[in-house]
Design a protein around this motif. Structure first.
Motif, PDB file in Angstrom:
ATOM      1  N   LYS A   1      12.014  -4.864  -9.182  1.00  0.00           N
ATOM      2  CA  LYS A   1      11.846  -6.287  -8.904  1.00  0.00           C
ATOM      3  C   LYS A   1      11.359  -7.032 -10.135  1.00  0.00           C
ATOM      4  O   LYS A   1      11.723  -8.178 -10.380  1.00  0.00           O
ATOM      5  CB  LYS A   1      10.845  -6.458  -7.751  1.00  0.00           C
ATOM      6  CG  LYS A   1      10.554  -7.886  -7.365  1.00  0.00           C
ATOM      7  CD  LYS A   1       9.546  -7.917  -6.219  1.00  0.00           C
ATOM      8  CE  LYS A   1       9.217  -9.341  -5.814  1.00  0.00           C
ATOM      9  NZ  LYS A   1       8.213  -9.365  -4.716  1.00  0.00           N
ATOM     10  N   HIS A   2      10.514  -6.355 -10.921  1.00  0.00           N
ATOM     11  CA  HIS A   2       9.922  -7.032 -12.076  1.00  0.00           C
ATOM     12  C   HIS A   2       9.524  -6.005 -13.130  1.00  0.00           C
ATOM     13  O   HIS A   2       9.096  -4.896 -12.798  1.00  0.00           O
ATOM     14  CB  HIS A   2       8.692  -7.832 -11.636  1.00  0.00           C
ATOM     15  CG  HIS A   2       7.967  -8.511 -12.761  1.00  0.00           C
ATOM     16  ND1 HIS A   2       8.455  -9.625 -13.396  1.00  0.00           N
ATOM     17  CD2 HIS A   2       6.786  -8.219 -13.361  1.00  0.00           C
ATOM     18  CE1 HIS A   2       7.604 -10.000 -14.331  1.00  0.00           C
ATOM     19  NE2 HIS A   2       6.584  -9.163 -14.334  1.00  0.00           N
TER      20      HIS A   2
ATOM     21  N   THR B   1       8.556  -2.210  -8.215  1.00  0.00           N
ATOM     22  CA  THR B   1       9.791  -1.944  -7.485  1.00  0.00           C
ATOM     23  C   THR B   1       9.908  -2.900  -6.306  1.00  0.00           C
ATOM     24  O   THR B   1       8.933  -3.557  -5.911  1.00  0.00           O
ATOM     25  CB  THR B   1       9.831  -0.496  -6.969  1.00  0.00           C
ATOM     26  OG1 THR B   1       8.877  -0.367  -5.905  1.00  0.00           O
ATOM     27  CG2 THR B   1       9.500   0.499  -8.074  1.00  0.00           C
ATOM     28  N   VAL B   2      11.088  -2.961  -5.714  1.00  0.00           N
ATOM     29  CA  VAL B   2      11.285  -3.835  -4.557  1.00  0.00           C
ATOM     30  C   VAL B   2      10.442  -3.371  -3.375  1.00  0.00           C
ATOM     31  O   VAL B   2      10.158  -4.149  -2.459  1.00  0.00           O
ATOM     32  CB  VAL B   2      12.777  -3.894  -4.156  1.00  0.00           C
ATOM     33  CG1 VAL B   2      13.600  -4.562  -5.230  1.00  0.00           C
ATOM     34  CG2 VAL B   2      13.307  -2.505  -3.833  1.00  0.00           C
TER      35      VAL B   2
ATOM     36  N   ARG C   1      16.758  -6.049 -12.625  1.00  0.00           N
ATOM     37  CA  ARG C   1      16.441  -6.538 -11.287  1.00  0.00           C
ATOM     38  C   ARG C   1      17.475  -6.068 -10.266  1.00  0.00           C
ATOM     39  O   ARG C   1      18.682  -6.286 -10.423  1.00  0.00           O
ATOM     40  CB  ARG C   1      16.349  -8.062 -11.286  1.00  0.00           C
ATOM     41  CG  ARG C   1      15.789  -8.635  -9.978  1.00  0.00           C
ATOM     42  CD  ARG C   1      15.605 -10.137 -10.056  1.00  0.00           C
ATOM     43  NE  ARG C   1      14.578 -10.498 -11.022  1.00  0.00           N
ATOM     44  CZ  ARG C   1      14.832 -11.159 -12.157  1.00  0.00           C
ATOM     45  NH1 ARG C   1      16.071 -11.515 -12.456  1.00  0.00           N
ATOM     46  NH2 ARG C   1      13.856 -11.457 -12.972  1.00  0.00           N
ATOM     47  N   GLY C   2      17.004  -5.393  -9.214  1.00  0.00           N
ATOM     48  CA  GLY C   2      17.901  -4.901  -8.175  1.00  0.00           C
ATOM     49  C   GLY C   2      18.582  -3.592  -8.506  1.00  0.00           C
ATOM     50  O   GLY C   2      19.351  -3.062  -7.710  1.00  0.00           O
TER      51      GLY C   2
END
Length: 349
Positions: free
Chosen positions: A142-143, A160-161, A193-194
């Motif tokens: 995620k970042h 992480t997500v 990202r993703g």
């Protein structure tokens, strides 16, 4: 013939004498003599008869005499047969279970810190060295951000997500301006990202190689360093060992000190140790490596008790365990390692 079959093939007298010698060795590391054994057997037996049985066990490769007039000690084969065929596992107390759960608790800590504390905890409870493998995250990101800490050092923060936060120190070019770290952070965040690190790594490295990325030279170096540290082939970075100093507390003689020194050298060769830990991933339950059963411990006469732990999908993602001399307290440490692995799996899940 299995180890249990081999033990069952011994008569009752041989099993009792063999058990007494092994348990004496595990308690204090000292050879056990025939006169001592004859005084503690459940049935009356002369020292001469005990010596005859000890000689038979020695011929089977289960015992050996360290000195001409000394008692006997178990060989590595003898230890293996004892662990697999005669060992009676203890049970953890409620206090020990609570302590393990409390120290593995993830509240306020990231994933790596939790595993590091679990390794510390096993070292404290066992009195030997604890170790754990930190699995590389395969969750989409995620970042990602680079944070300057000191000249030549930066912290990589990855989220992480699923909300897992991991961080790691990396070296950066001296004199790097903050703008380059921001540029590197933005560049990687956009491309990761993703996606997982494994999914994005090769494409990013190829883009950097072709210089398609609009990055300054310093920012490109930071990106490469971050990728190499997080997703590269350096498996040794996934291993945490705690409590090595406790191995010195068990030294009773010069030969013990030499053994510990060799073990320290072995532990520096982390690639072989990771290969052993990977074997623990091949099935559920605790794995026990005794002495020369592993190339790693062939010289140091050491043992490792290790168990795998799983993620929320019941996929084995890492291992945790204890390393010490071959006279580990197997009955106590095996359930301790097993319970810790299950607690970690539950927390990760």
């Amino acid at each position: 013939m299995t180890d249990k079959d081999a033990i069952q093939s011994l008569d009752a007298r041989s099993r009792e004498i063999f058990r007494y010698i092994v348990e004496g060795y595990l308690d204090n590391g000292a050879p056990v003599g025939s006169r001592t054994i004859s005084r503690h057997l459940t049935t009356a037996l002369s020292p001469a008869s005990v010596r005859n049985t000890m000689s038979d066990l020695e011929e089977l490769g289960l015992l050996y005499a360290p000195h001409t007039s000394a008692g006997r000690l178990p060989t590595e084969l003898g230890l293996r047969l004892f662990v697999d065929g005669l060992l009676e596992l203890g049970d953890l107390s409620d206090g020990e279970r609570s302590s393990i759960e409390a120290r593995c608790n993830t509240q306020g800590r990231n994933y790596t810190d939790m595993l590091s504390e679990a390794s510390n905890m096993l070292s404290d409870l066992s009195g030997y060295a604890g170790l754990v493998t930190v699995p590389k995250s395969d969750q989409p990101l995620k970042h990602l951000e680079f944070v300057s800490l000191a000249p030549g050092k930066a912290l990589v923060v990855m989220v992480t997500v699923g909300g897992v936060v991991e961080n790691r120190l990396i070296a950066v070019p001296p004199g790097m301006p903050p703008s380059s770290l921001v540029e590197a952070s933005n560049y990687l965040s956009d491309r990761l990202r993703g996606r997982t690190l494994a999914e994005a790594r090769q494409a990013i490295l190829e883009e950097l190689e072709a210089r398609k990325a609009q990055l300054d030279e310093l920012a490109a170096q930071v990106v490469e360093a971050g990728l190499a540290d997080w997703a590269g082939g350096d498996d040794a970075g996934r291993l945490i060992i705690r409590g090595q100093g406790k191995l010195l507390e068990d030294v009773q003689a010069i030969e013990d000190l030499d053994r510990v020194r060799r073990l320290f050298n072995d532990l520096e060769t982390k690639s072989e140790l990771l290969n052993m830990l990977d074997l623990a991933h091949q099935g559920d339950g605790v794995r026990i490596f005794i002495g020369s059963e592993s190339n790693l411990f062939s010289l140091s006469g050491s043992s490792m008790i290790v168990a795998p732990f799983t993620d929320g999908n019941q996929k084995i993602v890492g291992s945790i365990g204890v390393i010490g001399p071959t006279r580990l307290n197997y009955a106590r440490i095996i359930p301790m390692v097993d319970y810790t692995a299950r607690v970690i799996g539950r927390l990760i899940g």
